[in-house]
Scaffold this motif. Structure first.
Motif, PDB file in Angstrom:
ATOM      1  N   GLY A 173       5.805   4.434  12.170  1.00 33.10           N
ATOM      2  CA  GLY A 173       5.702   3.625  10.953  1.00 33.10           C
ATOM      3  C   GLY A 173       4.272   3.221  10.639  1.00 33.10           C
TER       4      GLY A 173
ATOM      5  N   TRP B 183      18.168   4.326  -4.000  1.00 36.06           N
ATOM      6  CA  TRP B 183      17.392   4.624  -2.791  1.00 36.06           C
ATOM      7  C   TRP B 183      17.396   3.407  -1.874  1.00 36.06           C
ATOM      8  CZ3 TRP B 183      13.035   1.791  -1.338  1.00 36.06           C
ATOM      9  CH2 TRP B 183      12.433   2.219  -0.137  1.00 36.06           C
TER      10      TRP B 183
ATOM     11  N   CYS C 202       2.052   0.628   1.927  1.00 37.33           N
ATOM     12  CA  CYS C 202       2.552   0.835   0.563  1.00 37.33           C
ATOM     13  C   CYS C 202       1.443   1.012  -0.487  1.00 37.33           C
ATOM     14  CB  CYS C 202       3.475  -0.294   0.143  1.00 37.33           C
ATOM     15  SG  CYS C 202       4.460   0.167  -1.305  1.00 37.33           S
TER      16      CYS C 202
ATOM     17  N   VAL D 155      10.573  -1.901  20.106  1.00 37.75           N
ATOM     18  CA  VAL D 155       9.837  -3.123  19.761  1.00 37.75           C
ATOM     19  C   VAL D 155       9.666  -3.186  18.252  1.00 37.75           C
ATOM     20  CG1 VAL D 155       7.700  -4.428  20.093  1.00 37.75           C
ATOM     21  CG2 VAL D 155       8.593  -2.984  21.954  1.00 37.75           C
TER      22      VAL D 155
ATOM     23  N   SER E 141      10.613  -6.266  -2.809  1.00 40.70           N
ATOM     24  CA  SER E 141      10.229  -7.687  -2.831  1.00 40.70           C
ATOM     25  C   SER E 141       9.423  -8.013  -4.087  1.00 40.70           C
ATOM     26  CB  SER E 141       9.448  -8.073  -1.572  1.00 40.70           C
ATOM     27  OG  SER E 141       8.174  -7.465  -1.551  1.00 40.70           O
TER      28      SER E 141
ATOM     29  N   LYS F  61      12.493 -11.863  14.493  1.00 34.07           N
ATOM     30  CA  LYS F  61      13.288 -12.613  13.510  1.00 34.07           C
ATOM     31  C   LYS F  61      14.770 -12.262  13.640  1.00 34.07           C
ATOM     32  CE  LYS F  61       9.462 -12.518  10.220  1.00 34.07           C
ATOM     33  NZ  LYS F  61       8.862 -11.175  10.175  1.00 34.07           N
TER      34      LYS F  61
ATOM     35  N   TRP G 176       2.528  -9.947   1.704  1.00 36.92           N
ATOM     36  CA  TRP G 176       2.592  -8.512   2.040  1.00 36.92           C
ATOM     37  C   TRP G 176       3.527  -8.254   3.224  1.00 36.92           C
ATOM     38  CZ3 TRP G 176       1.823  -5.856  -1.855  1.00 36.92           C
ATOM     39  CH2 TRP G 176       1.582  -4.479  -1.801  1.00 36.92           C
TER      40      TRP G 176
ATOM     41  N   ALA H 103       8.220   2.930   3.770  1.00 39.09           N
ATOM     42  CA  ALA H 103       9.500   2.816   4.453  1.00 39.09           C
ATOM     43  C   ALA H 103      10.121   4.197   4.668  1.00 39.09           C
ATOM     44  CB  ALA H 103      10.441   1.922   3.651  1.00 39.09           C
TER      45      ALA H 103
ATOM     46  N   GLY I 228      11.835   0.752  13.634  1.00 35.06           N
ATOM     47  CA  GLY I 228      12.573   0.319  14.820  1.00 35.06           C
ATOM     48  C   GLY I 228      14.082   0.430  14.642  1.00 35.06           C
TER      49      GLY I 228
ATOM     50  N   ILE J 248      14.127  -5.243  20.308  1.00 33.06           N
ATOM     51  CA  ILE J 248      13.592  -6.600  20.388  1.00 33.06           C
ATOM     52  C   ILE J 248      12.843  -6.914  19.095  1.00 33.06           C
ATOM     53  CG2 ILE J 248      12.239  -8.234  21.761  1.00 33.06           C
ATOM     54  CD1 ILE J 248      12.485  -6.276  24.127  1.00 33.06           C
TER      55      ILE J 248
ATOM     56  N   CYS K  56      10.147  -5.491   2.567  1.00 28.79           N
ATOM     57  CA  CYS K  56       9.026  -5.544   1.626  1.00 28.79           C
ATOM     58  C   CYS K  56       9.396  -4.752   0.381  1.00 28.79           C
ATOM     59  CB  CYS K  56       7.786  -4.941   2.256  1.00 28.79           C
ATOM     60  SG  CYS K  56       7.055  -5.979   3.516  1.00 28.79           S
TER      61      CYS K  56
HETATM   62  C1  LIG Z   1       5.350  -5.180  -1.654  1.00 32.28           C
HETATM   63  C2  LIG Z   1       5.753  -3.964  -0.867  1.00 32.28           C
HETATM   64  C3  LIG Z   1       6.574  -3.006  -1.453  1.00 32.28           C
HETATM   65  C4  LIG Z   1       6.959  -1.884  -0.733  1.00 32.28           C
HETATM   66  N1  LIG Z   1       7.747  -0.948  -1.361  1.00 32.28           N
HETATM   67  C5  LIG Z   1       8.067   0.192  -0.711  1.00 32.28           C
HETATM   68  C6  LIG Z   1       8.864   1.185  -1.354  1.00 32.28           C
HETATM   69  O1  LIG Z   1       9.281   1.024  -2.508  1.00 32.28           O
HETATM   70  N2  LIG Z   1       9.167   2.310  -0.675  1.00 32.28           N
HETATM   71  C7  LIG Z   1       8.733   2.526   0.593  1.00 32.28           C
HETATM   72  O2  LIG Z   1       9.053   3.572   1.150  1.00 32.28           O
HETATM   73  N3  LIG Z   1       7.985   1.595   1.242  1.00 32.28           N
HETATM   74  C8  LIG Z   1       7.637   0.443   0.626  1.00 32.28           C
HETATM   75  N4  LIG Z   1       6.882  -0.515   1.271  1.00 32.28           N
HETATM   76  C9  LIG Z   1       6.355  -0.235   2.645  1.00 32.28           C
HETATM   77  C10 LIG Z   1       7.342  -0.564   3.761  1.00 32.28           C
HETATM   78  O3  LIG Z   1       7.781  -1.890   3.685  1.00 32.28           O
HETATM   79  C11 LIG Z   1       6.697  -0.327   5.126  1.00 32.28           C
HETATM   80  O4  LIG Z   1       5.983   0.869   5.132  1.00 32.28           O
HETATM   81  C12 LIG Z   1       7.753  -0.277   6.228  1.00 32.28           C
HETATM   82  O5  LIG Z   1       8.413  -1.514   6.305  1.00 32.28           O
HETATM   83  C13 LIG Z   1       7.158   0.111   7.575  1.00 32.28           C
HETATM   84  O6  LIG Z   1       8.104   0.019   8.607  1.00 32.28           O
HETATM   85  P1  LIG Z   1       7.653  -0.397  10.073  1.00 32.28           P
HETATM   86  O7  LIG Z   1       8.839  -0.209  10.950  1.00 32.28           O
HETATM   87  O8  LIG Z   1       6.392   0.276  10.435  1.00 32.28           O
HETATM   88  O9  LIG Z   1       7.270  -1.944   9.954  1.00 32.28           O
HETATM   89  P2  LIG Z   1       8.108  -3.160   9.385  1.00 32.28           P
HETATM   90  O10 LIG Z   1       9.213  -2.710   8.507  1.00 32.28           O
HETATM   91  O11 LIG Z   1       7.106  -4.113   8.844  1.00 32.28           O
HETATM   92  O12 LIG Z   1       8.788  -3.786  10.672  1.00 32.28           O
HETATM   93  C14 LIG Z   1       8.068  -4.362  11.722  1.00 32.28           C
HETATM   94  C15 LIG Z   1       8.986  -5.338  12.442  1.00 32.28           C
HETATM   95  O13 LIG Z   1       8.484  -5.577  13.731  1.00 32.28           O
HETATM   96  C16 LIG Z   1       8.612  -6.949  14.029  1.00 32.28           C
HETATM   97  N5  LIG Z   1       7.612  -7.218  15.060  1.00 32.28           N
HETATM   98  C17 LIG Z   1       6.269  -7.054  14.975  1.00 32.28           C
HETATM   99  N6  LIG Z   1       5.687  -7.359  16.143  1.00 32.28           N
HETATM  100  C18 LIG Z   1       6.687  -7.708  16.994  1.00 32.28           C
HETATM  101  C19 LIG Z   1       6.709  -8.126  18.347  1.00 32.28           C
HETATM  102  N7  LIG Z   1       5.575  -8.225  19.053  1.00 32.28           N
HETATM  103  N8  LIG Z   1       7.903  -8.413  18.915  1.00 32.28           N
HETATM  104  C20 LIG Z   1       9.056  -8.324  18.203  1.00 32.28           C
HETATM  105  N9  LIG Z   1       9.077  -7.927  16.920  1.00 32.28           N
HETATM  106  C21 LIG Z   1       7.912  -7.629  16.319  1.00 32.28           C
HETATM  107  C22 LIG Z   1       8.376  -7.644  12.709  1.00 32.28           C
HETATM  108  O14 LIG Z   1       8.938  -8.937  12.697  1.00 32.28           O
HETATM  109  C23 LIG Z   1       9.075  -6.685  11.740  1.00 32.28           C
HETATM  110  O15 LIG Z   1      10.436  -7.012  11.547  1.00 32.28           O
HETATM  111  C24 LIG Z   1       6.511  -1.685   0.601  1.00 32.28           C
HETATM  112  C25 LIG Z   1       5.695  -2.656   1.191  1.00 32.28           C
HETATM  113  C26 LIG Z   1       5.304  -3.777   0.464  1.00 32.28           C
HETATM  114  C27 LIG Z   1       4.428  -4.804   1.115  1.00 32.28           C
END
Ligand SMILES: Cc1cc2nc3c(=O)[nH]c(=O)nc-3n(C[C@H](O)[C@H](O)[C@H](O)COP(=O)(O)OP(=O)(O)OC[C@H]3O[C@@H](n4cnc5c(N)ncnc54)[C@H](O)[C@@H]3O)c2cc1C
Lengths: 192, 431
Positions: free
Chosen positions: B323, B421, B192, B39, B76, B67, B159, B335, B45, B64, B73
């Motif tokens: 995550g 990176w 972040c 998910v 960005s 988008k 964010w 990330a 994911g 799943i 992010c």
């Molecule tokens: C401005 C900014 C800069 C950053 N820079 C860095 C960096 O330089 N280095 C670094 O390591 N990290 C960085 N990060 C942090 C990083 O983006 C996140 O920690 C990382 O994306 C977390 O991954 P995740 O899989 O937990 O969530 P995400 O990458 O946010 O992915 C979650 C996904 O789940 C989907 N989703 C959510 N709910 C549902 C649902 N119910 N059904 C289907 N899909 C769903 C969303 O659409 C999204 O695509 C930064 C963040 C920000 C905001």
């Protein structure tokens, strides 16, 4: 045939955990490197070297140099210090078994041609087969910005020269002047 | 070991890999392939989907994601300075499809841990043997008076990178000369930790050339922040920080930086001691796990408790949370952390399917920030499991931030490392 069987057995033995105590596997340790060095050590980021297919001894030597702050690192020294000698060895064997995938780079053909001549004359003895993975660091197909950083560090005294290497580089520079290092770098970039 | 055996080993390795894969098929003989439903197609994911297929190509993996493409992010903030476009940080899912992952565009609305099914807004149901949830963060909309989801369309948070990033960029471009940008930084923990300060830096980088009399004020709910010393060093060198003429000003909690309310009509923020009025306001609200984590009852408080050996939920068996949404201290919500955790979870799931105990986990985090032209900084850590306390601990004497007052050459290299990176982490999660 018998040799193959023996090698297979050796390889299987090497895959078994070296110690009884629980510890992350070489594979698990190596997976954590991929964020910067690409999946299984084939980098697509121009400043990060590819480490797939790397000779295990070269890998361990490099990591130990980072642990001892003996390389001009920004980040690898901080990361290398998180691992034991055994873990470095386990990671080294994992990367040694990975196939190296290289990304074609833009290079200057004339410089690369000159670089080949310099390489054959001065570098081939240690960096065999045009610098393909072997007993010395991988050069063939390696990213140009990474090679540039590395040479800058040797030339400015921020990294110790491996045995004989300074003499060889000096000889290449005596032959081709300022163009020698770029020529070599363009040659290695052409070798993917 | 002699050199000869080393070489023989490497040559014979291909054969061994094939042998290993051959031994990994027992459940095939039992019938249908094991099903894993993932998910969320963000960092966690995507990485888990790719590595599950890599570790066991017989698994049926369905991802799943709401988008059709993922906008990162990370990097960005460089869209705000104009260093890169939103398109350059947007990636489709074809790479994962090539790895044999079934990528479905839909939103998950519920998970039934008893029937072991995942339900979507599109009315579909997916059965699973293991379910991985990596939905990222959600916002606490009730934390700042006057700020809610509809207000965020003009006073952005940006964010979650995407349309809001573009709006914020346009607002900066349209700002009057000598205008004032206010960034509201959230309390811990949030996605972040160095991000708001990198954002201030990237906005300053833009203003330095296009709006040199502009001011950027960070109103912070904290008294300290990630890589603070290095940011201050960079801001001092590049943007006059500390001088009467500084482009960036930071107001920590002790100085009254905590924002209590906002008046969207006048772009005025009421902080603890005084009010601040901006020309462009960016509010990064306090955070919690993404909505699906609450809908599926995976949370304890704001975040999802997990077994740190496997990232299996502490609340339901066979559901794994990764995550930002997971409670994974001491790892930050980054990330790199999500990418590292995903591999631990993938290996644990594959081990369980084979009836084996999961191995010991290992984790890394590195995070780069580009403070300005040719000025990059980083933080790194290597972690190990403390099984007795179910905690993730940094390995002593390793990791840490970039050296203070490093040479310009090193700072410049860190910028190139940051961009390299980015390429490698995208490659590792979805190519
Ligand atoms: C401005 C900014 C800069 C950053 N820079 C860095 C960096 O330089 N280095 C670094 O390591 N990290 C960085 N990060 C942090 C990083 O983006 C996140 O920690 C990382 O994306 C977390 O991954 P995740 O899989 O937990 O969530 P995400 O990458 O946010 O992915 C979650 C996904 O789940 C989907 N989703 C959510 N709910 C549902 C649902 N119910 N059904 C289907 N899909 C769903 C969303 O659409 C999204 O695509 C930064 C963040 C920000 C905001």
């Amino acid at each position: 045939m018998t040799k193959t069987v023996r090698n297979l057995l050796l390889a299987v033995l090497a895959l078994l955990p070296a110690t009884v105590a629980a510890a992350p596997s070489g594979e698990a340790l190596a997976f954590t490197c991929a964020g910067c060095h690409g999946t299984d050590g084939s980098s697509v980021g121009p400043s990060m070297p590819s480490i797939a297919g790397m000779d295990p001894e070269v890998f361990v030597d490099a990591m130990k140099a980072y642990q001892a702050d003996k390389r001009n690192a920004t980040i690898m020294n901080r990361i290398a210090k998180g691992y034991t000698a055994q873990q470095l060895e386990d990671m080294a064997w994992f990367f040694a078994r990975q196939r190296l995938h290289l990304v074609p780079q833009k290079y200057d053909a004339a410089l690369a041609a000159r670089g080949k001549i310099l390489h054959d004359k001065h570098c081939e003895k240690c960096h065999e087969n045009g610098g393909r993975p072997g007993d010395a660091g991988t050069l063939a197909g390696q990213w140009m910005p990474y090679l540039q950083h590395t040479m800058d560090d040797f030339m400015s005294g921020k990294r110790d020269w491996p045995r004989k290497m300074k003499r060889k580089v000096d000889a290449a520079i005596a032959e081709d002047g300022k163009q020698a290092i770029p020529a070599l770098i363009h040659y290695y970039a052409s070798q993917h | 070991m002699t050199k000869i055996t080393r070489r023989d080993f490497i040559r014979s390795a291909g054969g061994v890999a094939a042998l290993g894969a051959g031994l990994g098929f027992p459940h095939l003989a039992l019938g249908a392939a094991r099903r894993v439903v993932v998910v969320g197609g963000g960092v966690g994911g995507c990485t888990v989907a790719k590595y599950l297929r890599k570790l066991d190509p017989t698994l049926a993996v369905t991802l799943i994601e709401s988008k059709t493409a993922y906008t990162t992010c990370f990097m960005s903030n460089e869209v705000l300075s104009g260093e890169r476009t939103l398109e350059s940080i947007t990636f489709g899912y074809d790479g994962l499809r090539r790895h044999g992952v079934d990528v479905v565009t839909d939103t998950v609305v519920g998970i039934d841990p008893v029937k072991k099914t995942v339900a979507t807004a599109g009315g579909r149901e997916f059965g699973y043997d293991a379910c991985v949830v990596s939905p990222g963060i959600g916002f606490k909309w009730d934390a700042i008076d006057g700020y809610d989801e509809s207000v965020s369309e003009t006073i952005t948070h940006a964010w979650n990178a995407g349309p809001q990033t573009r709006i914020l960029r346009r607002q900066l471009q349209a700002m009057r000369q000598g205008g004032r940008v206010i960034i509201v930084a959230p309390p811990n923990p949030f996605k972040c930790p160095p991000g708001p300060y990198e954002r201030a830096s990237q906005i300053a980088m833009y203003c330095k050339y296009h709006n040199p009399r502009a001011k950027i004020i960070i109103l912070d709910a904290k008294d300290a922040f990630s890589k603070q010393g290095l940011y201050v060093e960079g801001w001092t060198k590049l943007y006059g920080y500390g001088s009467g003429n500084s482009m960036i000003e930071w107001v920590g909690a002790a100085a009254g930086g905590t924002v209590e309310s906002v008046d969207p009509s006048t772009l005025t923020l009421q902080a603890e001691i005084e009010a601040f009025q901006g020309d462009v306001v960016n509010i990064i609200p306090p955070q919690k796990a993404g909505a699906i984590a609450f809908a599926a009852d995976l949370v304890d408080g704001d975040w999802c408790p997990v077994d740190k050996r496997t990232f299996e939920s502490k609340r339901y068996k066979d559901i794994y949370v990764l995550g930002d949404a997971a409670s994974a201290a001491k790892m930050p919500k980054s990330a790199y952390a999500a990418n590292s955790q995903a591999k631990v979870a993938a290996a644990a799931i594959v081990a369980r399917f084979l009836g084996r105990e999961p191995g010991d986990p290992t984790f890394v985090n590195t995070c780069y920030s580009v403070v300005g032209e040719d000025f990059g900084i980083s933080v790194a850590a290597v972690y190990t499991l403390d099984a007795a306390h179910n905690s993730i601990e940094e390995i002593p004497n390793s990791g840490g931030v970039s050296p203070a007052n490093a040479s310009p050459e090193i700072r410049k290299r860190e910028v190139s490392y940051a961009h390299s990176w980015f390429k490698n982490v995208i490659n590792d999660m979805m190519e």
